[in-house]
Design a protein around this motif. Structure first.
Motif, PDB file in Angstrom:
ATOM      1  N   VAL A   1       5.573   3.397   1.773  1.00  0.00           N
ATOM      2  CA  VAL A   1       5.198   1.801   0.747  1.00  0.00           C
ATOM      3  C   VAL A   1       5.056   1.084   2.918  1.00  0.00           C
ATOM      4  O   VAL A   1       6.069   0.879   3.837  1.00  0.00           O
ATOM      5  N   GLU A   2       3.690   0.693   2.816  1.00  0.00           N
ATOM      6  CA  GLU A   2       3.895   0.141   4.379  1.00  0.00           C
ATOM      7  C   GLU A   2       3.220  -1.537   3.476  1.00  0.00           C
ATOM      8  O   GLU A   2       2.798  -1.890   2.309  1.00  0.00           O
TER       9      GLU A   2
ATOM     10  N   GLY B   1       1.110  -1.013  -5.686  1.00  0.00           N
ATOM     11  CA  GLY B   1       2.517  -1.411  -6.096  1.00  0.00           C
ATOM     12  C   GLY B   1       2.644  -2.386  -7.259  1.00  0.00           C
ATOM     13  O   GLY B   1       1.507  -2.876  -7.170  1.00  0.00           O
ATOM     14  N   HIS B   2       3.644  -2.356  -7.698  1.00  0.00           N
ATOM     15  CA  HIS B   2       2.983  -3.991  -9.349  1.00  0.00           C
ATOM     16  C   HIS B   2       4.427  -4.144  -9.270  1.00  0.00           C
ATOM     17  O   HIS B   2       5.561  -3.222  -9.107  1.00  0.00           O
TER      18      HIS B   2
ATOM     19  N   LYS C   1       0.705  -1.306   0.091  1.00  0.00           N
ATOM     20  CA  LYS C   1      -0.060   0.388   0.079  1.00  0.00           C
ATOM     21  C   LYS C   1       1.287   1.275   0.196  1.00  0.00           C
ATOM     22  O   LYS C   1       1.952   1.261   0.927  1.00  0.00           O
ATOM     23  N   VAL C   2       0.888   2.133  -1.077  1.00  0.00           N
ATOM     24  CA  VAL C   2       1.781   3.217  -1.234  1.00  0.00           C
ATOM     25  C   VAL C   2       0.249   4.340  -0.898  1.00  0.00           C
ATOM     26  O   VAL C   2      -1.093   4.741  -1.905  1.00  0.00           O
ATOM     27  N   ILE C   3       1.481   5.527   0.346  1.00  0.00           N
ATOM     28  CA  ILE C   3       0.291   6.946   0.575  1.00  0.00           C
ATOM     29  C   ILE C   3       1.168   8.091   0.106  1.00  0.00           C
ATOM     30  O   ILE C   3       2.477   8.040   0.210  1.00  0.00           O
ATOM     31  N   PHE C   4       0.576   8.853  -0.969  1.00  0.00           N
ATOM     32  CA  PHE C   4       1.276  10.018  -1.602  1.00  0.00           C
ATOM     33  C   PHE C   4       1.098  10.571  -0.374  1.00  0.00           C
ATOM     34  O   PHE C   4      -0.132  10.748   0.045  1.00  0.00           O
ATOM     35  N   SER C   5       2.407  11.797   0.197  1.00  0.00           N
ATOM     36  CA  SER C   5       1.619  12.707   0.223  1.00  0.00           C
ATOM     37  C   SER C   5       1.928  14.168  -0.146  1.00  0.00           C
ATOM     38  O   SER C   5       2.929  14.052  -0.396  1.00  0.00           O
ATOM     39  N   ILE C   6       0.950  15.563  -1.086  1.00  0.00           N
ATOM     40  CA  ILE C   6       1.444  16.400  -1.219  1.00  0.00           C
ATOM     41  C   ILE C   6       1.168  17.405  -0.186  1.00  0.00           C
ATOM     42  O   ILE C   6       0.460  17.965   0.327  1.00  0.00           O
ATOM     43  N   ASN C   7       2.872  17.832   0.062  1.00  0.00           N
ATOM     44  CA  ASN C   7       2.108  19.374   1.025  1.00  0.00           C
ATOM     45  C   ASN C   7       3.066  20.887   1.176  1.00  0.00           C
ATOM     46  O   ASN C   7       3.649  20.903  -0.249  1.00  0.00           O
TER      47      ASN C   7
END
Length: 138
Positions: free
Chosen positions: A137-138, A80-81, A62-68
């Motif tokens: 990435v978790e 992911g793949h 599980k991918v978490i993106f944060s735009i700050n």
């Protein structure tokens, strides 16, 4: 695992693409680059640490993106793949679809650039604005 990439704004940022979000190391941006939310990025797919690339290639990641930007934050979740190439030397693209090319960092994301808060887009239209693109990435 976390990795942060600093980027800057540009007057041509529109952020209205419905399927992708992109940051680029390029400094030039035309209004046609409507998925781009940042330029002058410090890293591209090719620059990511090998450990992070390995985790991104796990289909169970599980991918978490944060735009700050300033006090504002926008979060996107993706997957992911195993077929990710992660070799592009200029760009990083996260996608709602499962399309893969050397620029693709994650697929099946729950949001695209059209959902970036307009207040954040306004800030990013100032070339002096500095933002952070965080990958977890978790």
């Amino acid at each position: 695992m976390k990795f942060e990439i600093q980027f800057s704004g540009h007057e041509n940022i529109r952020s209205n693409h419905q399927k992708t979000i992109e940051i680029t190391k390029e400094s030039h941006l035309t209004p046609q680059g409507d998925c781009i939310v940042g330029v002058n990025a410090k890293s591209s797919c090719a620059d990511l640490p090998e450990e992070l690339k390995t985790k991104l290639k796990n289909p169970n990641s599980k991918v978490i993106f944060s735009i700050n930007v300033g006090d504002d934050s926008f979060e996107i979740e993706g997957k992911g793949h195993p077929d990710l190439i992660l070799s592009h030397t200029e760009d990083i693209v996260i996608r709602k679809s499962d399309f893969i090319c050397p620029r693709t960092l994650a697929v099946k994301c729950d949001k695209a650039s059209d959902l970036l808060p307009r207040n954040m887009v306004k800030q990013l239209q100032n070339p002096k604005t500095i933002g952070t693109f965080r990958i977890t990435v978790e």
